[in-house]
Design an enzyme around this catalytic site. Structure first.
Site, PDB file in Angstrom:
ATOM      1  N   ARG A 136       0.819  -1.146   0.010  1.00 57.29           N
ATOM      2  CA  ARG A 136       0.132  -0.067   0.267  1.00 57.29           C
ATOM      3  C   ARG A 136       0.900   1.057  -0.490  1.00 57.29           C
ATOM      4  NH1 ARG A 136      -3.002  -4.463   2.269  1.00 57.29           N
ATOM      5  NH2 ARG A 136      -1.756  -3.818   4.588  1.00 57.29           N
TER       6      ARG A 136
ATOM      7  N   GLU B 187       2.672  -8.123  12.998  1.00 55.46           N
ATOM      8  CA  GLU B 187       1.451  -8.156  13.778  1.00 55.46           C
ATOM      9  C   GLU B 187       1.052  -9.425  13.916  1.00 55.46           C
ATOM     10  OE1 GLU B 187      -1.229  -5.272  13.119  1.00 55.46           O
ATOM     11  OE2 GLU B 187      -2.762  -5.135  15.474  1.00 55.46           O
TER      12      GLU B 187
HETATM   13  P1  AMP Z   1       3.801  -3.584  11.451  1.00 53.25           P
HETATM   14  O1  AMP Z   1       5.495  -3.966  10.730  1.00 53.25           O
HETATM   15  O2  AMP Z   1       3.571  -4.105  12.506  1.00 53.25           O
HETATM   16  O3  AMP Z   1       4.391  -1.625  11.815  1.00 53.25           O
HETATM   17  O4  AMP Z   1       3.210  -3.818  10.281  1.00 53.25           O
HETATM   18  C1  AMP Z   1       2.906  -2.850   8.754  1.00 53.25           C
HETATM   19  C2  AMP Z   1       2.259  -3.367   8.060  1.00 53.25           C
HETATM   20  O5  AMP Z   1       1.707  -3.922   8.646  1.00 53.25           O
HETATM   21  C3  AMP Z   1       2.026  -1.975   6.724  1.00 53.25           C
HETATM   22  O6  AMP Z   1       3.073  -2.574   5.901  1.00 53.25           O
HETATM   23  C4  AMP Z   1       0.290  -2.221   6.933  1.00 53.25           C
HETATM   24  O7  AMP Z   1      -0.122  -1.999   5.725  1.00 53.25           O
HETATM   25  C5  AMP Z   1       0.709  -3.527   7.269  1.00 53.25           C
HETATM   26  N1  AMP Z   1      -0.501  -3.925   8.077  1.00 53.25           N
HETATM   27  C6  AMP Z   1      -0.435  -3.973   9.516  1.00 53.25           C
HETATM   28  N2  AMP Z   1      -1.310  -3.855  10.905  1.00 53.25           N
HETATM   29  C7  AMP Z   1      -2.354  -3.717  10.104  1.00 53.25           C
HETATM   30  C8  AMP Z   1      -3.351  -2.931  10.829  1.00 53.25           C
HETATM   31  N3  AMP Z   1      -4.240  -3.207  11.803  1.00 53.25           N
HETATM   32  N4  AMP Z   1      -4.458  -2.698   9.220  1.00 53.25           N
HETATM   33  C9  AMP Z   1      -4.159  -2.388   8.040  1.00 53.25           C
HETATM   34  N5  AMP Z   1      -2.938  -2.957   7.649  1.00 53.25           N
HETATM   35  C10 AMP Z   1      -1.706  -3.844   9.169  1.00 53.25           C
END
Ligand code: AMP
Length: 175
Positions: A59, A96
């Site tokens: 995205r 996550e």
């Molecule tokens: P993180 O590495 O945990 O910061 O996760 C960020 C990445 O995972 C980004 O590229 C987001 O697009 C996706 N992502 C993680 N959690 C979500 C969420 N709750 N809603 C949408 N996208 C998420």
């Protein structure tokens, strides 16, 4: 900014139970909301000295090119494994939900390049931290890490270890 939040759709339990997915496609398709978001980013970074925008798949690929175009900069893709054709460096990280990896072409960022990293959302910070490491391992300087959304309750900023973070919209755990 509340108006922008209204344009983002919550999808409960996607892609796995317990994750409240922030679906930004509903904001991206709305012309005035999309413009407002892009303009706010352009204003934020107008007076920062930046050489290059780095976009995180997938995205980030929608937001970053518009910013790069407006700011008169080039753009480099940070991609999921196996997508980039030339020689790459890879960093693996925890999500996550699950684990993943990002790759960058070895020659994408030069020593001393000031790079703005862009993604749609900051959750635990694993993805963005990997992106920062790719840029820094190449000798680049992380001049900014910009997100549309920050899930503040997950403390992703901490993982970015003092690098300059900007997020347009902050969310609590109950939103
Ligand atoms: P993180 O590495 O945990 O910061 O996760 C960020 C990445 O995972 C980004 O590229 C987001 O697009 C996706 N992502 C993680 N959690 C979500 C969420 N709750 N809603 C949408 N996208 C998420």
């Amino acid at each position: 900014m509340e108006a922008l939040k209204q344009k983002i759709r919550n999808v409960p339990d996607f892609p796995i139970p317990g994750i409240n997915f922030k679906d930004v496609t509903t904001l991206f398709k709305d012309p005035s909301a999309f413009r407002m978001a892009v303009d706010r980013f352009v204003t934020e970074y107008a007076d920062k000295s930046i050489d290059l925008v780095a976009a995180i798949e997938a995205r980030g690929f929608i937001l970053a090119p518009v910013l790069a175009y407006h700011m008169g900069m080039g753009i480099v893709p940070l991609r999921k494994p196996g997508k980039l054709p030339a020689e790459t460096r890879r960093i693996e990280y925890d999500l996550e939900y699950g684990t993943d990896a990002l790759e960058m072409h070895l020659d994408a960022v030069g020593p001393g390049n000031r790079v703005l990293i862009v993604d749609d959302l900051l959750a635990t910070g694993g993805t963005a931290a990997a992106a920062c490491q790719l840029v820094e391992d190449a000798g680049g300087i992380v001049a900014g890490v910009g997100f549309l959304i920050e899930l503040s309750f997950l403390d992703g900023r901490k993982r970015l270890d003092g690098r300059p973070v900007f997020s347009l919209l902050e969310y609590g755990s109950d939103e």
